[in-house]
Design a protein around this motif. Structure first.
Motif, mmCIF file in Angstrom:
data_model
loop_
_atom_site.group_PDB
_atom_site.id
_atom_site.type_symbol
_atom_site.label_atom_id
_atom_site.label_comp_id
_atom_site.label_asym_id
_atom_site.label_seq_id
_atom_site.Cartn_x
_atom_site.Cartn_y
_atom_site.Cartn_z
ATOM 1 N N GLN A 101 -77.087 -7.380 64.962
ATOM 2 C CA GLN A 101 -77.997 -7.901 65.635
ATOM 3 C C GLN A 101 -78.500 -7.150 66.688
ATOM 4 O OE1 GLN A 101 -79.644 -10.769 64.707
ATOM 5 N NE2 GLN A 101 -78.160 -10.688 62.952
ATOM 6 N N ALA A 102 -79.862 -6.743 66.970
ATOM 7 C CA ALA A 102 -80.385 -5.935 68.057
ATOM 8 C C ALA A 102 -80.195 -6.406 69.372
ATOM 9 C CB ALA A 102 -81.912 -5.902 67.814
ATOM 10 N N ALA A 103 -79.657 -7.721 69.852
ATOM 11 C CA ALA A 103 -79.327 -8.172 71.097
ATOM 12 C C ALA A 103 -77.820 -7.850 71.240
ATOM 13 C CB ALA A 103 -79.261 -9.786 71.097
ATOM 14 N N LYS A 104 -77.164 -7.307 70.156
ATOM 15 C CA LYS A 104 -75.771 -6.916 70.581
ATOM 16 C C LYS A 104 -75.643 -5.596 70.314
ATOM 17 C CE LYS A 104 -74.019 -11.412 69.008
ATOM 18 N NZ LYS A 104 -72.970 -11.889 68.008
ATOM 19 N N VAL A 105 -76.743 -4.636 70.426
ATOM 20 C CA VAL A 105 -76.904 -3.017 70.408
ATOM 21 C C VAL A 105 -77.086 -2.514 71.795
ATOM 22 C CG1 VAL A 105 -77.611 -0.996 69.203
ATOM 23 C CG2 VAL A 105 -77.350 -3.473 67.735
ATOM 24 N N GLN A 258 -57.653 -23.083 88.941
ATOM 25 C CA GLN A 258 -58.373 -23.206 87.891
ATOM 26 C C GLN A 258 -58.388 -22.682 86.621
ATOM 27 O OE1 GLN A 258 -62.653 -22.820 89.114
ATOM 28 N NE2 GLN A 258 -61.892 -22.275 91.319
ATOM 29 N N ILE A 259 -58.029 -23.355 85.705
ATOM 30 C CA ILE A 259 -57.962 -23.029 84.149
ATOM 31 C C ILE A 259 -59.190 -22.699 83.500
ATOM 32 C CG2 ILE A 259 -56.679 -23.228 81.938
ATOM 33 C CD1 ILE A 259 -54.620 -24.922 83.642
ATOM 34 N N LEU A 260 -59.544 -21.593 83.298
ATOM 35 C CA LEU A 260 -60.806 -21.151 82.736
ATOM 36 C C LEU A 260 -60.805 -20.500 81.460
ATOM 37 C CD1 LEU A 260 -62.365 -19.805 86.280
ATOM 38 C CD2 LEU A 260 -63.093 -21.996 84.988
ATOM 39 N N GLY A 261 -61.801 -20.928 80.548
ATOM 40 C CA GLY A 261 -61.761 -20.100 79.228
ATOM 41 C C GLY A 261 -62.654 -19.171 79.154
ATOM 42 N N VAL A 262 -62.560 -18.049 78.321
ATOM 43 C CA VAL A 262 -63.270 -16.762 78.301
ATOM 44 C C VAL A 262 -63.767 -16.694 77.018
ATOM 45 C CG1 VAL A 262 -63.725 -14.586 78.571
ATOM 46 C CG2 VAL A 262 -62.326 -15.790 80.073
ATOM 47 N N PHE A 263 -65.063 -16.879 76.438
ATOM 48 C CA PHE A 263 -65.310 -16.846 75.169
ATOM 49 C C PHE A 263 -66.684 -16.058 75.042
ATOM 50 C CE2 PHE A 263 -66.649 -19.502 70.802
ATOM 51 C CZ PHE A 263 -66.561 -18.414 70.449
ATOM 52 N N TRP A 264 -66.316 -14.700 75.144
ATOM 53 C CA TRP A 264 -67.460 -13.695 75.285
ATOM 54 C C TRP A 264 -68.549 -13.433 74.009
ATOM 55 C CZ3 TRP A 264 -67.706 -8.933 72.589
ATOM 56 C CH2 TRP A 264 -68.738 -7.847 73.068
ATOM 57 N N GLY A 265 -68.092 -13.704 73.019
ATOM 58 C CA GLY A 265 -68.994 -13.787 71.897
ATOM 59 C C GLY A 265 -70.048 -14.889 72.003
ATOM 60 N N GLU A 266 -69.529 -16.052 72.643
ATOM 61 C CA GLU A 266 -70.560 -17.245 72.788
ATOM 62 C C GLU A 266 -71.343 -16.933 73.780
ATOM 63 O OE1 GLU A 266 -72.605 -20.938 71.722
ATOM 64 O OE2 GLU A 266 -71.617 -19.407 70.680
ATOM 65 N N ALA A 267 -70.685 -16.482 74.874
ATOM 66 C CA ALA A 267 -71.656 -16.212 76.286
ATOM 67 C C ALA A 267 -72.767 -15.327 75.952
ATOM 68 C CB ALA A 267 -70.692 -15.813 77.256
ATOM 69 N N MET A 268 -72.440 -13.999 75.231
ATOM 70 C CA MET A 268 -73.325 -12.975 74.699
ATOM 71 C C MET A 268 -74.488 -13.587 73.907
ATOM 72 S SD MET A 268 -72.514 -9.520 72.915
ATOM 73 C CE MET A 268 -71.492 -10.169 71.828
ATOM 74 N N ARG A 269 -74.111 -14.545 73.050
ATOM 75 C CA ARG A 269 -75.208 -15.035 72.171
ATOM 76 C C ARG A 269 -76.193 -16.249 73.028
ATOM 77 N NH1 ARG A 269 -76.916 -19.958 69.985
ATOM 78 N NH2 ARG A 269 -74.842 -20.946 70.816
ATOM 79 N N ARG A 270 -75.632 -16.833 74.010
ATOM 80 C CA ARG A 270 -76.344 -17.782 75.013
ATOM 81 C C ARG A 270 -77.089 -17.210 76.112
ATOM 82 N NH1 ARG A 270 -74.491 -23.307 75.143
ATOM 83 N NH2 ARG A 270 -73.125 -23.776 73.522
ATOM 84 N N ALA A 273 -79.555 -11.406 78.151
ATOM 85 C CA ALA A 273 -79.985 -10.757 79.383
ATOM 86 C C ALA A 273 -78.776 -10.346 80.094
ATOM 87 C CB ALA A 273 -80.781 -11.315 79.864
ATOM 88 N N GLN A 274 -77.657 -11.415 80.229
ATOM 89 C CA GLN A 274 -76.409 -11.182 80.882
ATOM 90 C C GLN A 274 -75.567 -10.196 80.376
ATOM 91 O OE1 GLN A 274 -75.226 -12.604 84.309
ATOM 92 N NE2 GLN A 274 -74.376 -10.660 83.806
ATOM 93 N N HIS A 275 -75.548 -9.988 79.007
ATOM 94 C CA HIS A 275 -74.807 -9.292 78.134
ATOM 95 C C HIS A 275 -75.616 -7.604 78.334
ATOM 96 C CE1 HIS A 275 -72.787 -6.964 75.054
ATOM 97 N NE2 HIS A 275 -73.916 -6.888 74.470
#
Length: 328
Positions: A101-105, A258-270, A273-275
């Motif tokens: 996907q262009a957004a991931k390039v 604090q116990i915090l989950g990290v889901f980079w792929g979903e964060a990148m999709r949402r 611009a931050q990615h």
């Protein structure tokens, strides 16, 4: 095209070199001629059908690549045929051609070769998102990295240092710890030793680590949480040990951890611009000499399955890079 082919979900050993049809870019997609790709833990899960994504069979694994843009799908802007790029592909990178996907390039950072580019996106993207957006790591804080000699672990060490933190690296052998020190770790711990968390406490004057980066899970998770400071942040990045831990939640209560989950792929999709901003930051740090992926093996496509197996068995250090154009 030549590819490492997964014809059915199952053991990694069932993967075979073969051929797949040349992919054609659809809406918003970029076709990349793969010059290098790298092995990541999700590759081992996806071919076994144990990942949250199950591609249509047959497919090539491979979640990140570096190469040259060969075609653009409808609606793609900002890239031209011939551009050198890095990409998060999800799967498909262990082949001569792949789609992203262009957004991931992103453009290959200045001064970076294809091999280091292939080892850059997933590990450094995950670690920067984890430490900066999720963990809010601040200069002067202490970061504890578990599984520190792996790809994401070494990236976390370098990024932690770039953010101004003191970094304690935990791994399972002196060879791995030596690699962590070469990557900039301020202190190291062998977490196969009994009561290893006491060493974290000793290194932090009894306070514990402000941020814990845990890509391992298993039996190491609870002592790592116990070694987290008052109001510290424990980051759940992955489960390379193969076991999802069951943590006593009173440990979070006692020190307001604090116990915090990290889901980079979903964060990148949402938040693409931050990615994009994160990749630009990582590119600047690379150009400044603050980051450099630790490539420990380079293998041809015919040997990619064995490389995936070594990573799954936790027998590898740093990044293993697959070169589709290399001879076996």
């Amino acid at each position: 095209m030549k590819a490492l082919v997964c014809s059915a979900f199952g053991p990694i050993a069932d993967l075979r070199p073969g051929t797949l049809p040349d992919p054609v870019p659809g809406e918003g997609q970029v076709l990349i001629e793969v010059k290098a790709a790298s092995v990541n833990f999700p590759d081992a899960l996806i071919v076994q059908g144990r990942y949250q994504v199950r591609p249509e069979l047959p497919f090539a694994p491979g979640a990140e690549a570096a190469g040259v843009v060969r075609a653009l799908g409808p609606g793609v802007q900002g890239f031209s045929v011939g551009d050198t790029v890095v990409a998060s592909t999800g799967h498909g990178a262990f082949a001569e051609l792949c789609l992203a996907q262009a957004a991931k390039v992103s453009r290959l950072p200045q001064g970076m070769d294809f091999e280091h580019g292939a080892a850059f996106v997933l590990t450094y993207g995950t670690s920067l998102h984890a430490l900066q957006q999720v963990g809010r790591l601040q200069a002067g804080e202490t970061l504890l990295v578990l599984g520190a000699a792996g790809g994401v672990g070494l990236a976390a060490i370098e990024i932690g240092r770039a953010l101004g933190a003191r970094v304690i690296a935990a791994a399972s052998s002196e060879e791995k710890l030596a690699l962590c020190r070469r990557s900039g770790a301020d202190a190291t711990i062998d977490y196969t030793q009994p009561e290893w968390r006491r060493r974290v406490e000793a290194l932090t004057d009894g306070q514990g680590a402000d941020v814990v980066y845990d890509a391992v899970g298993g039996v190491h998770a609870e002592p790592a949480l116990r070694a987290t400071a008052w109001r510290g942040r424990y980051l759940v990045v992955g489960f390379a040990a193969g076991e999802i831990p069951r943590l006593p939640l009173n440990l979070a209560l006692l020190k307001e951890r604090q116990i915090l989950g990290v889901f980079w792929g979903e964060a990148m999709r949402r938040d693409p611009a931050q990615h994009e901003a994160n990749m630009a930051q990582l590119g600047r740090w690379f150009e400044q000499g603050l980051l450099r992926p630790a490539i420990t093996e380079r293998v041809p496509l015919d040997h990619a399955a064995a490389a995936i197996q070594r990573l799954a068995d936790r027998q590898a250090m740093g990044k293993l890079v697959v070169l589709p154009g290399a001879d076996a």
